[in-house]
Design a protein around this motif. Structure first.
Motif, PDB file in Angstrom:
ATOM      1  N   LYS A 143      -0.746  26.457   5.214  1.00  0.00           N
ATOM      2  CA  LYS A 143       0.088  26.946   6.287  1.00  0.00           C
ATOM      3  C   LYS A 143      -0.788  27.559   7.362  1.00  0.00           C
ATOM      4  CE  LYS A 143       4.488  29.086   7.128  1.00  0.00           C
ATOM      5  NZ  LYS A 143       5.662  29.732   6.557  1.00  0.00           N
ATOM      6  N   VAL A 144      -0.586  27.085   8.588  1.00  0.00           N
ATOM      7  CA  VAL A 144      -1.259  27.650   9.749  1.00  0.00           C
ATOM      8  C   VAL A 144      -0.159  28.228  10.623  1.00  0.00           C
ATOM      9  CG1 VAL A 144      -2.726  27.200  11.724  1.00  0.00           C
ATOM     10  CG2 VAL A 144      -3.120  25.967   9.583  1.00  0.00           C
ATOM     11  N   THR A 145      -0.214  29.526  10.825  1.00  0.00           N
ATOM     12  CA  THR A 145       0.858  30.220  11.524  1.00  0.00           C
ATOM     13  C   THR A 145       0.361  30.740  12.858  1.00  0.00           C
ATOM     14  OG1 THR A 145       1.816  30.901   9.402  1.00  0.00           O
ATOM     15  CG2 THR A 145       2.548  32.075  11.370  1.00  0.00           C
ATOM     16  N   GLN A 146       1.076  30.377  13.906  1.00  0.00           N
ATOM     17  CA  GLN A 146       0.781  30.899  15.232  1.00  0.00           C
ATOM     18  C   GLN A 146       1.837  31.941  15.570  1.00  0.00           C
ATOM     19  OE1 GLN A 146      -0.604  26.542  16.712  1.00  0.00           O
ATOM     20  NE2 GLN A 146      -0.566  28.106  18.290  1.00  0.00           N
ATOM     21  N   SER A 147       1.396  33.031  16.146  1.00  0.00           N
ATOM     22  CA  SER A 147       2.240  34.220  16.232  1.00  0.00           C
ATOM     23  C   SER A 147       3.474  34.026  17.105  1.00  0.00           C
ATOM     24  CB  SER A 147       1.424  35.402  16.755  1.00  0.00           C
ATOM     25  OG  SER A 147       0.789  35.053  17.968  1.00  0.00           O
ATOM     26  N   GLU A 203     -12.990  17.293   9.475  1.00  0.00           N
ATOM     27  CA  GLU A 203     -12.137  16.445  10.291  1.00  0.00           C
ATOM     28  C   GLU A 203     -10.676  16.509   9.893  1.00  0.00           C
ATOM     29  OE1 GLU A 203     -16.129  15.050   9.495  1.00  0.00           O
ATOM     30  OE2 GLU A 203     -14.392  15.186   8.197  1.00  0.00           O
ATOM     31  N   LYS A 204     -10.383  16.885   8.695  1.00  0.00           N
ATOM     32  CA  LYS A 204      -8.987  16.844   8.238  1.00  0.00           C
ATOM     33  C   LYS A 204      -8.324  18.145   8.662  1.00  0.00           C
ATOM     34  CE  LYS A 204      -9.976  13.799   4.334  1.00  0.00           C
ATOM     35  NZ  LYS A 204      -9.351  12.580   4.862  1.00  0.00           N
ATOM     36  N   LEU A 205      -7.826  18.142   9.868  1.00  0.00           N
ATOM     37  CA  LEU A 205      -7.276  19.353  10.450  1.00  0.00           C
ATOM     38  C   LEU A 205      -5.830  19.571  10.031  1.00  0.00           C
ATOM     39  CD1 LEU A 205      -8.629  19.140  14.113  1.00  0.00           C
ATOM     40  CD2 LEU A 205      -9.736  20.017  12.059  1.00  0.00           C
ATOM     41  N   PHE A 206      -5.513  20.842   9.797  1.00  0.00           N
ATOM     42  CA  PHE A 206      -4.139  21.261   9.557  1.00  0.00           C
ATOM     43  C   PHE A 206      -3.737  22.109  10.763  1.00  0.00           C
ATOM     44  CE2 PHE A 206      -3.622  19.968   5.156  1.00  0.00           C
ATOM     45  CZ  PHE A 206      -4.937  19.825   4.730  1.00  0.00           C
ATOM     46  N   PHE A 207      -2.677  21.677  11.452  1.00  0.00           N
ATOM     47  CA  PHE A 207      -2.289  22.327  12.694  1.00  0.00           C
ATOM     48  C   PHE A 207      -1.127  23.291  12.498  1.00  0.00           C
ATOM     49  CE2 PHE A 207      -4.586  20.382  16.197  1.00  0.00           C
ATOM     50  CZ  PHE A 207      -5.103  19.227  15.636  1.00  0.00           C
ATOM     51  N   GLY A 208      -1.118  24.327  13.327  1.00  0.00           N
ATOM     52  CA  GLY A 208       0.066  25.148  13.472  1.00  0.00           C
ATOM     53  C   GLY A 208       1.087  24.447  14.362  1.00  0.00           C
ATOM     54  N   SER A 209       2.233  25.077  14.558  1.00  0.00           N
ATOM     55  CA  SER A 209       3.316  24.469  15.338  1.00  0.00           C
ATOM     56  C   SER A 209       3.136  24.618  16.841  1.00  0.00           C
ATOM     57  CB  SER A 209       4.661  25.072  14.936  1.00  0.00           C
ATOM     58  OG  SER A 209       4.939  24.767  13.590  1.00  0.00           O
ATOM     59  N   GLY A 210       2.167  25.428  17.238  1.00  0.00           N
ATOM     60  CA  GLY A 210       1.870  25.534  18.664  1.00  0.00           C
ATOM     61  C   GLY A 210       2.532  26.721  19.346  1.00  0.00           C
ATOM     62  N   GLY A 219       8.480  19.537  18.174  1.00  0.00           N
ATOM     63  CA  GLY A 219       8.481  20.939  17.795  1.00  0.00           C
ATOM     64  C   GLY A 219       7.482  21.305  16.708  1.00  0.00           C
ATOM     65  N   LYS A 220       6.651  20.343  16.317  1.00  0.00           N
ATOM     66  CA  LYS A 220       5.680  20.598  15.247  1.00  0.00           C
ATOM     67  C   LYS A 220       4.263  20.310  15.725  1.00  0.00           C
ATOM     68  CE  LYS A 220       8.885  19.460  11.508  1.00  0.00           C
ATOM     69  NZ  LYS A 220       9.091  18.640  10.276  1.00  0.00           N
ATOM     70  N   GLY A 221       3.297  20.784  14.942  1.00  0.00           N
ATOM     71  CA  GLY A 221       1.924  20.432  15.227  1.00  0.00           C
ATOM     72  C   GLY A 221       1.589  19.056  14.674  1.00  0.00           C
TER      73      GLY A 221
END
Lengths: 113, 116
Positions: free
Chosen positions: A3-7, A100-107, B41-43
């Motif tokens: 889980k990557v959480t952006q505030s 390289e295997k990035l896990f992204f937050g929702s932005g 709405g997602k990354g």
């Protein structure tokens, strides 16, 4: 699951303000990244970090700085926000040896008025 | 430095048809090519990747092909479904020996719409 959480999901700021975007990951990943996403331009790397207190410039670092005081947290700082920094900001992390295997937050959609 | 061009920017297909997205890269030393899918709405989320010692990789309905000589790689989605509708990004990077790599350079993105 990682889980990557952006505030913040949405943020509205005024020009000249100092802006902090926070990102936290819960999987003990070594690498963390900040990208900005603009239509027609894809994802462009602003800064990244391979270790605590370590940072490296990406392709578009001008106007930004970062802080990584703890392994799980990577902050993006806009020292003096400008309208051309209105964008979607994406944080990502990846484990050591799998850069390289990035896990992204929702932005975070940032609007600078 | 590396530059990645992605086409088309938008793609609309009928459910059940195939979709193909193409990317070209400039740095002949690039050897890692992932594809990410970003739903509304997602990354972005990694869906498939390929390394330069492999010409093709398949995972159920998605496949990626790589032509090192021509420096291009493609994503193929067969039997498309409405849930495949999303923005797709290709990317390229150069693996370092340690595994801690250089930067991922992303393409501009393709918005895929699958019509029911």
């Amino acid at each position: 699951d990682v889980k990557v959480t952006q505030s913040s999901r949405y943020l509205v700021k005024r020009t000249g303000e100092k802006v902090f975007l926070e990102c936290v990951q819960d999987m003990d990943h070594e690498n963390m990244f900040w990208y900005r996403q603009d239509p027609g331009l894809g994802l462009r790397l602003i800064y990244f970090s391979y270790d605590v207190k370590m940072k490296e410039k990406g392709d578009i670092p001008e106007g930004y700085s970062v802080s990584r005081e703890k392994k799980e947290r990577f902050s993006l700082i806009l020292e003096s926000a400008s309208t051309n920094q209105t964008s979607m900001y994406l944080c990502a992390s990846s484990p050591q040896g799998m850069g390289e295997k990035l896990f992204f937050g929702s932005g975070t959609q940032l609007s600078v008025l | 430095g590396e530059n990645v061009e992605q086409h088309p920017s938008t793609l609309s297909v009928q459910e059940g048809d195939s979709a193909v997205i193409k990317c070209t890269y400039s740095d002949s030393a690039s050897n890692y090519f992932p594809w990410y899918k970003q739903e509304l709405g997602k990354g972005p989320q990694l869906i498939i990747d390929i390394r330069s010692n492999v010409g093709e990789k398949k995972d159920q309905r998605i496949a990626v092909t790589l032509n090192k000589t021509a420096k291009h790689f493609s994503l193929h989605i067969t039997e498309t479904q409405p849930e495949d509708s999303a923005v797709y990004f290709c990317a390229a990077s150069r693996l370092h020996g340690s595994g801690n790599t250089g930067k991922l350079i992303f393409g501009q993105g393709t918005t895929l719409q699958v019509k029911p």
